[in-house]
Design a protein around this motif. Structure first.
Motif, PDB file in Angstrom:
ATOM      1  N   THR A 491      27.544  32.859  30.420  1.00 17.22           N
ATOM      2  CA  THR A 491      28.869  32.763  29.764  1.00 17.22           C
ATOM      3  C   THR A 491      29.740  31.284  30.456  1.00 17.22           C
ATOM      4  OG1 THR A 491      30.242  32.438  32.413  1.00 17.22           O
ATOM      5  CG2 THR A 491      29.990  34.445  31.457  1.00 17.22           C
ATOM      6  N   TYR A 496      26.767  35.631  34.887  1.00 22.18           N
ATOM      7  CA  TYR A 496      27.354  36.951  35.438  1.00 22.18           C
ATOM      8  C   TYR A 496      27.548  37.863  35.410  1.00 22.18           C
ATOM      9  CZ  TYR A 496      31.431  33.377  36.433  1.00 22.18           C
ATOM     10  OH  TYR A 496      31.802  32.200  37.398  1.00 22.18           O
ATOM     11  N   ARG A 498      28.484  41.836  34.512  1.00 22.94           N
ATOM     12  CA  ARG A 498      29.671  42.706  34.402  1.00 22.94           C
ATOM     13  C   ARG A 498      28.919  44.449  35.222  1.00 22.94           C
ATOM     14  NH1 ARG A 498      28.456  39.217  30.365  1.00 22.94           N
ATOM     15  NH2 ARG A 498      30.699  37.556  29.709  1.00 22.94           N
ATOM     16  N   ASN A 500      31.545  48.103  36.418  1.00 25.43           N
ATOM     17  CA  ASN A 500      33.012  48.748  36.123  1.00 25.43           C
ATOM     18  C   ASN A 500      33.468  49.171  37.489  1.00 25.43           C
ATOM     19  OD1 ASN A 500      33.274  48.106  33.234  1.00 25.43           O
ATOM     20  ND2 ASN A 500      31.360  49.792  32.928  1.00 25.43           N
ATOM     21  N   GLU A 505      36.148  46.518  33.867  1.00 26.10           N
ATOM     22  CA  GLU A 505      35.630  45.677  34.077  1.00 26.10           C
ATOM     23  C   GLU A 505      35.580  44.642  34.664  1.00 26.10           C
ATOM     24  OE1 GLU A 505      32.055  43.892  30.223  1.00 26.10           O
ATOM     25  OE2 GLU A 505      33.875  43.305  30.522  1.00 26.10           O
ATOM     26  N   CYS A 506      34.887  44.251  36.020  1.00 26.16           N
ATOM     27  CA  CYS A 506      35.062  43.067  36.605  1.00 26.16           C
ATOM     28  C   CYS A 506      33.250  42.187  36.490  1.00 26.16           C
ATOM     29  CB  CYS A 506      34.744  43.704  38.192  1.00 26.16           C
ATOM     30  SG  CYS A 506      36.231  44.715  38.369  1.00 26.16           S
ATOM     31  N   VAL A 507      33.932  41.056  37.231  1.00 21.61           N
ATOM     32  CA  VAL A 507      32.330  39.840  36.798  1.00 21.61           C
ATOM     33  C   VAL A 507      31.821  39.568  37.766  1.00 21.61           C
ATOM     34  CG1 VAL A 507      32.260  39.725  34.142  1.00 21.61           C
ATOM     35  CG2 VAL A 507      33.506  38.367  35.755  1.00 21.61           C
TER      36      VAL A 507
END
Length: 618
Positions: A491, A496, A498, A500, A505-507
């Motif tokens: 990114t 990062y 990723r 779920n 969705e979280c990072v």
């Protein structure tokens, strides 16, 4: 004693100790349940809480009745310490060190004794002592050296041979008697020291030393070496001399010439005589260049001397501003004091006095001084002058061999060739778990060396090898290439991962060295012992135990005990433990004795209400 009476007494001990008075009535204080509750709270969450000593007893099953039984034995003088179970723990150099494992009851008694000793000795311990003390650490010791020790010429490093094993019991008890006027309390500590140990089911008597692994051993070690702190403080008062260094005559002579030429140059420029002014300017720059190569003060001024020292347990370092002969004399005097007064020997091979510019190793850091060679121009009034970095600044560095050993332990690859490898043992973990494991490893190492001068530079190659190893491991896990994984994680702000959570969705970021806080708050103000750190309020588990109600069946007519869950993996075959780990009780629960016995026998089933409560926390 009532809880508020105990607190007042502990606060009074702090003040009495500062005044140099001997403290009495300590064994009587041990009858207070408050101290035992605090002792249990201190050690209940430790990894060794469920490690058995020679009797097989652990903290599982802790109860008020158990505490009252121990208190009664201590009060009537019938309590006897059990020999510790000795095991050999591997060291980083391939050797082993002995570790003593006391029984659970002995751990509780030792912790209560430790709490009382802390209130007696913390107010009088040296501010230069950092080991095993509240609000102090390796970092506070290293930061003290970094902030104060600039200008030292010699570093004296003394290695004490097997310190914990060679503490003389007679000397230690005599030192305790200087501050403690309670024979029964001293006898309790003596029984603790002389309990002996069991190794391979063979009893060995202990004639010296404190068991490494014992709760009270660290503070007893600090009490023993407090004599060394006092000796060094007295030596420092005798050794220190002068307020400031004398001026360097040659530097002062050049400064006078520079000032005269500046005045002359100003006059020539005002008169419009540029040719003569340029000639003076050339002389001025030559003099400034010559002056920038020397110190403004006499670095070997015999009328300016300083002795500095810092101690972390038995690791201590002495800094000397003086001659080489004086540094040798300091080392010999300290070694002589250790031998004659504390019956401790220093290793002649490892003990040395060295030039501060050569450096030495202390608490894992390389400590050395350097003289800056950078010369820069700075505007002072109407003149632009040359300014050089100060001489003999103390610098902390990360030892290269520590980086190499860390990399070898973790298995990132070949550091010399910067060739990373993946880690097959992580293939059963998710990409998030793999990244979190890698992050925790490098973050812990970098955090320890955050005070080093060029930490990001020193760890640059390690970080490259680390992140490449991580990407290779993730690539093997996802059956793709390193470039594909790097592009997937990349990114604008770095890499990062990723994942779920409930469809969202979280990072999770991949660690970067710039995330380390290089200026942590380690100010001396945190070392405030103006009042007791104990309070009347109980911990959650003690409140639940005091209620004397079984949290499984609700019975109030049975003695209750605290059950400790051993490991999360132990819950696989027991539904009760599985839900228990997710419930608010976490790893401890209060059970009546019948339920506790049934649980260990595998006969306890999960009630519906506990399942419902636990589900709310999953």
């Amino acid at each position: 004693m009532q809880p508020d009476t105990v607190l007042k007494r502990l606060n009074a001990i702090l003040e009495l100790s500062k005044q140099g008075k001997r403290i009495n009535g300590l064994l009587r204080m041990m009858a207070s349940p408050l101290l035992w509750e605090r002792a249990y709270a201190e050690i209940a969450s430790n990894k060794g809480a469920l490690t058995p000593g020679v009797t097989g007893e652990t903290l599982d099953g802790f109860s008020i009745e158990r505490v009252n039984r121990i208190i009664g034995q201590i009060m009537n003088g019938s309590y006897r310490f059990t020999p510790v179970r000795r095991v050999q723990i591997p060291k980083a150099n391939g050797k082993t060190r002995p570790l003593g494992i006391p029984t659970a009851s002995d751990k509780l008694v030792q912790t209560v004794v430790k709490i009382i000793l802390e209130h007696i000795y913390e107010p009088v311990f040296s501010p230069r002592s950092h080991g095993f003390r509240k609000y102090r650490s390796c970092h506070t010791a290293i930061k003290e050296i970094k902030d104060v020790w600039s200008g030292v010429k010699w570093l004296v490093d003394i290695d004490v041979v097997s310190f914990f094993d060679n503490i003389n019991h007679g000397i230690l008890l005599d030192l305790l008697r200087k501050k403690i006027d309670d024979k029964r309390f001293i006898c309790l500590i003596e029984g603790m020291l002389k309990a002996g140990y069991m190794e391979n089911w063979t009893y060995h008597a202990t004639y010296s030393g404190t068991p490494q692994g014992g709760v009270v051993s660290p503070i007893l070690a600090n009490i023993y070496l407090h004599e060394l702190d006092q000796f060094l403080t007295k030596m420092k008062a005798e050794f220190d001399k002068g307020k400031i260094r004398a001026r360097n005559p040659e530097y002062s002579h050049l400064s006078d010439q520079i000032r005269r030429r500046r005045r002359k140059l100003t006059q020539l420029l005002e008169d419009g005589n540029d040719a003569a002014g340029n000639a003076i300017l050339t002389e001025l720059r030559t003099l400034e260049t010559e002056r920038s190569k020397m110190s403004s003060t006499d670095q070997f001024d015999p009328n300016y001397k300083r002795l500095l020292f810092c101690r972390y347990a038995d690791d201590f370092l002495i800094g000397v501003i003086g001659s080489k002969a004086e540094a040798k004399e300091v080392m010999n005097r300290v070694m002589d004091f250790l031998h004659k007064n504390l019956y401790l020997d220093a290793s002649p091979e490892k003990s040395k006095s060295s030039k501060a510019s050569d450096g030495t190793l202390f608490l894992g850091y390389t400590v050395k001084t350097y003289s800056g060679k950078r010369v820069q121009r700075e505007k002072v009034g109407q003149w632009t002058v040359r300014k050089r970095d100060p001489a003999n600044l103390l610098q902390l560095r990360v030892p290269h061999d520590r980086i190499v050993k860390f990399n070898q332990r973790q298995g990132y690859g070949d550091l010399g060739r910067l060739s990373a490898t993946h880690r097959p043992n992580m293939m059963n973990s998710s990409m998030l778990e793999i990244t979190m494991a890698y992050n925790s490893e490098i973050r812990g190492f970098a955090n320890y060396y955050r005070l080093a001068k060029n930490m990001p530079t020193d760890l640059g190659k390690l970080r490259y090898l680390w992140v490449t190893s991580l990407l290779k491991t993730l690539a093997v896990k996802s059956r793709s290439t390193v470039n594909q994984v790097a592009q997937r994680l990349s990114t604008a702000n770095g890499l990062y991962v990723r994942y779920n959570v409930s469809g969202k969705e979280c990072v999770y970021p991949v660690f970067k060295l710039k995330d380390i806080n290089r200026s942590p708050d380690l100010s001396p103000s945190v070392d405030n012992w103006s009042k007791s750190y104990l309070t009347i309020s109980r911990t959650d588990i003690m409140d639940r135990l005091q209620a004397q109600q079984c949290e499984y069946c609700g019975a109030t007519d049975q003695p209750c005990e605290v059950h400790h869950v051993r490991h999360l993996k132990d819950m696989k075959n027991s539904p009760f433990w599985k839900y228990l780990a997710a419930a608010r009780t976490r790893k401890r629960i209060v059970l009546c004795q019948p339920c506790h016995y049934s649980l260990h026998a595998g006969k306890l089933k999960v009630p519906v209400n506990l399942i419902d409560d636990a589900a709310a926390y999953v």
